[in-house]
Design a protein around this motif. Structure first.
Motif, PDB file in Angstrom:
ATOM      1  N   ILE A   1       3.356   0.251  -6.367  1.00 25.61           N
ATOM      2  CA  ILE A   1       2.751   1.582  -6.479  1.00 25.61           C
ATOM      3  C   ILE A   1       1.456   1.490  -7.279  1.00 25.61           C
ATOM      4  CG2 ILE A   1       3.044   3.902  -7.455  1.00 25.61           C
ATOM      5  CD1 ILE A   1       6.037   3.649  -6.812  1.00 25.61           C
ATOM      6  N   ALA A   2       1.476   0.709  -8.352  1.00 20.86           N
ATOM      7  CA  ALA A   2       0.298   0.565  -9.210  1.00 20.86           C
ATOM      8  C   ALA A   2      -0.890  -0.007  -8.437  1.00 20.86           C
ATOM      9  CB  ALA A   2       0.625  -0.321 -10.411  1.00 20.86           C
ATOM     10  N   VAL A   3      -0.636  -1.030  -7.636  1.00 22.09           N
ATOM     11  CA  VAL A   3      -1.707  -1.648  -6.849  1.00 22.09           C
ATOM     12  C   VAL A   3      -2.320  -0.624  -5.900  1.00 22.09           C
ATOM     13  CG1 VAL A   3      -2.178  -3.324  -5.017  1.00 22.09           C
ATOM     14  CG2 VAL A   3      -0.884  -4.014  -7.043  1.00 22.09           C
ATOM     15  N   ARG A   4      -1.488   0.179  -5.291  1.00 22.11           N
ATOM     16  CA  ARG A   4      -1.999   1.148  -4.311  1.00 22.11           C
ATOM     17  C   ARG A   4      -2.717   2.312  -4.982  1.00 22.11           C
ATOM     18  NH1 ARG A   4       3.053   0.301  -0.023  1.00 22.11           N
ATOM     19  NH2 ARG A   4       2.954  -1.972  -0.261  1.00 22.11           N
ATOM     20  N   VAL A   5      -2.234   2.700  -6.158  1.00 21.78           N
ATOM     21  CA  VAL A   5      -2.946   3.729  -6.935  1.00 21.78           C
ATOM     22  C   VAL A   5      -4.320   3.212  -7.352  1.00 21.78           C
ATOM     23  CG1 VAL A   5      -2.968   4.949  -9.154  1.00 21.78           C
ATOM     24  CG2 VAL A   5      -0.907   4.968  -7.746  1.00 21.78           C
ATOM     25  N   GLY A   6      -4.361   1.972  -7.841  1.00 19.73           N
ATOM     26  CA  GLY A   6      -5.624   1.384  -8.261  1.00 19.73           C
ATOM     27  C   GLY A   6      -6.592   1.212  -7.104  1.00 19.73           C
ATOM     28  N   TYR A   7      -6.082   0.802  -5.959  1.00 19.83           N
ATOM     29  CA  TYR A   7      -6.932   0.609  -4.782  1.00 19.83           C
ATOM     30  C   TYR A   7      -7.521   1.941  -4.319  1.00 19.83           C
ATOM     31  CZ  TYR A   7      -8.333  -1.104  -0.148  1.00 19.83           C
ATOM     32  OH  TYR A   7      -9.038  -1.452   0.978  1.00 19.83           O
ATOM     33  N   ARG A   8      -6.724   3.001  -4.357  1.00 18.96           N
ATOM     34  CA  ARG A   8      -7.246   4.330  -3.998  1.00 18.96           C
ATOM     35  C   ARG A   8      -8.355   4.741  -4.961  1.00 18.96           C
ATOM     36  NH1 ARG A   8      -1.702   5.882  -3.096  1.00 18.96           N
ATOM     37  NH2 ARG A   8      -1.715   7.052  -5.049  1.00 18.96           N
ATOM     38  N   TYR A   9      -8.183   4.405  -6.230  1.00 17.64           N
ATOM     39  CA  TYR A   9      -9.224   4.716  -7.221  1.00 17.64           C
ATOM     40  C   TYR A   9     -10.518   3.987  -6.879  1.00 17.64           C
ATOM     41  CZ  TYR A   9     -11.850   4.273 -11.569  1.00 17.64           C
ATOM     42  OH  TYR A   9     -12.866   4.254 -12.503  1.00 17.64           O
ATOM     43  N   TRP A  10     -10.418   2.699  -6.559  1.00 16.29           N
ATOM     44  CA  TRP A  10     -11.611   1.935  -6.175  1.00 16.29           C
ATOM     45  C   TRP A  10     -12.288   2.548  -4.960  1.00 16.29           C
ATOM     46  CZ3 TRP A  10      -9.652  -3.821  -6.537  1.00 16.29           C
ATOM     47  CH2 TRP A  10      -9.853  -4.286  -7.858  1.00 16.29           C
ATOM     48  N   LYS A  11     -11.505   2.963  -3.967  1.00 14.41           N
ATOM     49  CA  LYS A  11     -12.090   3.523  -2.755  1.00 14.41           C
ATOM     50  C   LYS A  11     -12.780   4.857  -3.048  1.00 14.41           C
ATOM     51  CE  LYS A  11      -8.490   3.164   0.075  1.00 14.41           C
ATOM     52  NZ  LYS A  11      -7.754   3.144   1.368  1.00 14.41           N
ATOM     53  N   ARG A  12     -12.187   5.658  -3.931  1.00 20.18           N
ATOM     54  CA  ARG A  12     -12.851   6.918  -4.325  1.00 20.18           C
ATOM     55  C   ARG A  12     -14.179   6.623  -5.014  1.00 20.18           C
ATOM     56  NH1 ARG A  12      -7.726   8.381  -6.246  1.00 20.18           N
ATOM     57  NH2 ARG A  12      -8.437   8.168  -8.413  1.00 20.18           N
ATOM     58  N   GLN A  13     -14.142   5.633  -5.907  1.00 22.35           N
ATOM     59  CA  GLN A  13     -15.361   5.270  -6.624  1.00 22.35           C
ATOM     60  C   GLN A  13     -16.445   4.758  -5.675  1.00 22.35           C
ATOM     61  OE1 GLN A  13     -14.524   6.925  -9.511  1.00 22.35           O
ATOM     62  NE2 GLN A  13     -15.806   5.371 -10.479  1.00 22.35           N
ATOM     63  N   SER A  14     -16.059   3.971  -4.693  1.00 26.08           N
ATOM     64  CA  SER A  14     -17.040   3.402  -3.761  1.00 26.08           C
ATOM     65  C   SER A  14     -17.661   4.476  -2.887  1.00 26.08           C
ATOM     66  CB  SER A  14     -16.405   2.312  -2.901  1.00 26.08           C
ATOM     67  OG  SER A  14     -15.478   2.856  -1.984  1.00 26.08           O
ATOM     68  N   ARG A  15     -16.901   5.538  -2.588  1.00 26.42           N
ATOM     69  CA  ARG A  15     -17.458   6.638  -1.788  1.00 26.42           C
ATOM     70  C   ARG A  15     -18.422   7.480  -2.607  1.00 26.42           C
ATOM     71  NH1 ARG A  15     -12.116   6.866   0.492  1.00 26.42           N
ATOM     72  NH2 ARG A  15     -11.479   8.416  -1.056  1.00 26.42           N
ATOM     73  N   GLN A  16     -18.144   7.585  -3.907  1.00 22.93           N
ATOM     74  CA  GLN A  16     -18.988   8.404  -4.774  1.00 22.93           C
ATOM     75  C   GLN A  16     -20.304   7.709  -5.101  1.00 22.93           C
ATOM     76  OE1 GLN A  16     -16.507   9.205  -8.158  1.00 22.93           O
ATOM     77  NE2 GLN A  16     -15.078  10.477  -7.014  1.00 22.93           N
ATOM     78  N   VAL A  17     -20.275   6.367  -5.174  1.00 20.97           N
ATOM     79  CA  VAL A  17     -21.473   5.618  -5.550  1.00 20.97           C
ATOM     80  C   VAL A  17     -21.812   4.629  -4.444  1.00 20.97           C
ATOM     81  CG1 VAL A  17     -22.553   4.139  -7.277  1.00 20.97           C
ATOM     82  CG2 VAL A  17     -20.816   5.799  -7.971  1.00 20.97           C
ATOM     83  N   GLU A  18     -22.713   5.030  -3.577  1.00 16.68           N
ATOM     84  CA  GLU A  18     -23.167   4.152  -2.501  1.00 16.68           C
ATOM     85  C   GLU A  18     -24.581   3.694  -2.833  1.00 16.68           C
ATOM     86  OE1 GLU A  18     -21.610   3.015   0.007  1.00 16.68           O
ATOM     87  OE2 GLU A  18     -19.757   4.191  -0.053  1.00 16.68           O
TER      88      GLU A  18
END
Length: 216
Positions: free
Chosen positions: A110-127
């Motif tokens: 669960i932790a890995v998937r929560v962290g990965y979702r965080y990274w993906k949100r961050q990558s969408r916000q900062v292109e």
């Protein structure tokens, strides 16, 4: 061989050394037999409506989960928020836990998937394009730290991996920081083993390309 090619080979060798060091030292410890037995009791009590029992699960495993979430951010406030999200998601999903593996292993997925979702949100916000100067700074610091001692290199290598897309960062983090096999990385990420192999190959190539570009 040209001077540029020699410099690239030397720099990439330093990065590979740092990755190898992480692979040897990065595997997180799973739960002991005693804690696994305690988990089973706490989960059963929590499913029967005992809120305090789930609090005991959090107390038992929050340190390990916090260490896992520090793979995804070096910001203490962000790590705390991610840890909170992991345990909320785990509580909501607790009925789906089948005890086929230790509870900590399930929490780490669960932790890995929560962290990965965080990274993906961050990558969408900062292109934005990656500044070559930033890559050069990371490589220079990594080279110095490897000379001083390999243990000092992990933080800087983390900064270098931060420059990669989320999927690349995830597969390299799982394989090197967490010391996962291809099968384990696939399980944690929710990917097929074939995808892990392809993504790892692409991630290393992309990292090589970034380094090569920075040395031009």
């Amino acid at each position: 061989m040209t001077d540029a090619a020699l410099q690239f080979r030397s720099t990439w060798h330093a990065v590979e050394n740092a990755l190898g060091i992480l692979a040897m030292s990065g595997r997180a410890d799973e739960a002991s037999v005693a804690s696994t037995q305690a988990d089973a009791e706490f989960v059963a009590e929590a499913l029967n409506g005992d809120g305090d029992a789930y609090g005991k699960v959090i107390e038992l495993h929050q340190g390990t989960i916090a260490a896992q979430m520090r793979r995804f951010s070096r910001d203490h406030a962000v790590v705390e928020e991610l840890v909170h999200d992991v345990f909320v998601e785990a509580y909501v999903s607790l009925k789906s836990y089948r005890a086929n593996s230790p509870l900590l292993h399930w929490l780490r997925k669960i932790a890995v998937r929560v962290g990965y979702r965080y990274w993906k949100r961050q990558s969408r916000q900062v292109e934005k394009a990656i500044p070559i100067s930033e890559i050069k700074d990371e490589l220079s610091q990594l080279s110095d730290e490897l000379t001083e001692g390999p243990r000092n290199a992990s933080e800087t290598l983390g900064g270098l991996l931060d420059l990669l897309p989320p999927a690349d960062r995830l597969v390299l983090t799982l394989i090197y920081w967490d010391g996962c096999s291809v099968a384990e990385a696939a399980e944690f990420a929710g990917w097929s083993k074939a995808k892990v192999k392809v993504q790892a190959f692409r991630a290393r190539n992309r990292l090589q390309s970034l380094i090569e570009e920075s040395l031009k």
